[in-house]
Write an enzyme that holds these catalytic residues in place. Sequence first.
Site, short mmCIF file in Angstrom:
data_model
loop_
_atom_site.label_atom_id
_atom_site.label_comp_id
_atom_site.label_asym_id
_atom_site.label_seq_id
_atom_site.Cartn_x
_atom_site.Cartn_y
_atom_site.Cartn_z
N CYS A 205 55.99 24.24 -9.34
CA CYS A 205 56.72 22.99 -9.08
C CYS A 205 55.89 21.74 -9.34
O CYS A 205 56.39 20.63 -9.18
CB CYS A 205 57.24 22.99 -7.65
SG CYS A 205 58.29 24.41 -7.30
N PHE B 220 53.91 26.47 -5.78
CA PHE B 220 53.50 27.79 -5.33
C PHE B 220 52.11 28.10 -5.89
O PHE B 220 51.75 27.70 -7.00
CB PHE B 220 54.48 28.86 -5.80
CG PHE B 220 55.73 28.96 -4.96
CD1 PHE B 220 55.99 28.09 -3.92
CD2 PHE B 220 56.66 29.96 -5.23
CE1 PHE B 220 57.13 28.20 -3.15
CE2 PHE B 220 57.82 30.09 -4.46
CZ PHE B 220 58.05 29.21 -3.43
N HIS C 95 65.87 20.43 -5.91
CA HIS C 95 64.50 20.70 -6.37
C HIS C 95 64.57 21.29 -7.78
O HIS C 95 65.01 22.42 -7.96
CB HIS C 95 63.81 21.65 -5.41
CG HIS C 95 62.34 21.79 -5.65
ND1 HIS C 95 61.69 21.23 -6.72
CD2 HIS C 95 61.37 22.45 -4.94
CE1 HIS C 95 60.41 21.53 -6.67
NE2 HIS C 95 60.19 22.27 -5.60
N HIS D 225 57.20 14.63 -2.63
CA HIS D 225 57.67 15.96 -3.02
C HIS D 225 58.94 16.28 -2.23
O HIS D 225 59.91 16.74 -2.80
CB HIS D 225 56.56 16.98 -2.76
CG HIS D 225 56.84 18.34 -3.30
ND1 HIS D 225 57.15 18.56 -4.64
CD2 HIS D 225 56.86 19.57 -2.71
CE1 HIS D 225 57.35 19.85 -4.84
NE2 HIS D 225 57.17 20.49 -3.69
N LYS E 228 64.90 14.39 -4.28
CA LYS E 228 65.48 15.72 -4.11
C LYS E 228 66.65 15.73 -3.12
O LYS E 228 67.44 16.67 -3.12
CB LYS E 228 64.40 16.71 -3.65
CG LYS E 228 63.33 16.99 -4.70
CD LYS E 228 62.32 18.01 -4.20
CE LYS E 228 61.24 18.29 -5.23
NZ LYS E 228 60.26 17.19 -5.35
N GLU F 11 53.71 17.40 4.28
CA GLU F 11 53.53 16.21 3.45
C GLU F 11 53.38 14.96 4.32
O GLU F 11 52.59 14.08 4.00
CB GLU F 11 54.69 16.05 2.48
CG GLU F 11 54.44 14.94 1.46
CD GLU F 11 55.42 14.93 0.30
OE1 GLU F 11 55.17 14.19 -0.67
OE2 GLU F 11 56.44 15.66 0.36
#
Length: 412
Positions: A164, A400, A341, A304, A336, A315
């Site tokens: 991502c 990830f 996402h 994010h 998002k 975050e």
Amino acid sequence: MSKRRVVITGLGAFTPVGVGVQSSWTAMVDGMPGIDKITQFDASEFPCSIAGEVHGFEPGKYMPEKDARKMDRFMQLGICAGVEALQDSGLEVTDQNAERIGAYIGSGIGGINTIEQTTSLYHEKGYRRISPFYIPMTITNMISGHLSIMHNLKGPNLSMVTACSTGTHAIGEAGRLVEYGDADVMIAGGSEAPISPTALAGFGSARALTRRNDDPRTASRPWDSGRDGFVMGEGAGIVVLEEYEHAKKRDARIYAELSGFGMSGDAHHMTSPSPGGEGAARCMNNAMHNAGMNPDEIDYINAHGTSTPLGDVAETMALKLSFGDHASKLAVSSNKSMIGHLLGAAGGVEAVATVLSIYHQTIPPTINLHDQDPECDLDYVPNEAREAHIGSALSNSFGFGGTNGTLIFSRV
């Protein structure tokens, strides 16, 4: 050798709220949700049956239809966004400058739809039915490859896969190629078309996705107490990065400057963020160090902000760790909440939105934020866009494997 300045002179985006940059940006400022029931296949039996799809997308407007049929959807989206960005830049590729112009576009998953369909065809009909275009239809570097062939781009031709963080890392690394003289112009970003049965099943089995199927438009709700996972989306976000003097010489429109890029690794867990957001904080610190900026010089964070219980808290903690007292003065929002996402494309689309935030001095909102989590206690620009002075803005992407990327853009 001193670093050269890098500016953004072109933008391209296809998102769940718009086909093209202008419609996507307008919808984001208006707080329009782009999440709905999946239409690309029957997902009614899946724990999560909603996603952010790009509707009204016609690749034939940007390339010959016969070529588009030889490409997975992620490739079509990325190429078309790249064409839009190149057209927006007004840059003419000639025999004289072609060797100084390149492409650096990635995807987190690549051609998963074509891989699924071809695997089924193989088991049903045998190997003789496999298309000779199968491999080039699915591998991630072919967005950059096709763009270079279509537009005679003879400079660096690269791709990136960092889950991502892909779009963010591709833009940051492409910017460095321009900074250090390997190219004068780079077309960079990310593209993704992951809405497929196995991808939906895989993320669902990992309990990463929301289960708010009854109300898709409010399902993505970063920092809200009711969040229960992210919503998958598809799309592409591409920027044209250009050396400052090169852009000035041709009187190009300059949206913003790429002033900083940072990376880090959590070295902690496959999918969970490091404790206290330590890895993300190091990434933001690295970007500010690269930009030669202090925390109080950042005005806005395009977060994010995935709408996952762990990620949003991490975050928030990372922002406090990195920015200290200035964290409470920052405006923070998540695209998002509207588009879902977009995995490897997220950083590309969010970079486009961040650049436009600076250009228009407007912050798109975080929608669906009505009951803010007490552990997430910053200014998340809830539900309505905000006009603001934005000298510099920071865009975060975390992937990830514990891979992190941060871009800093500044007003020129």
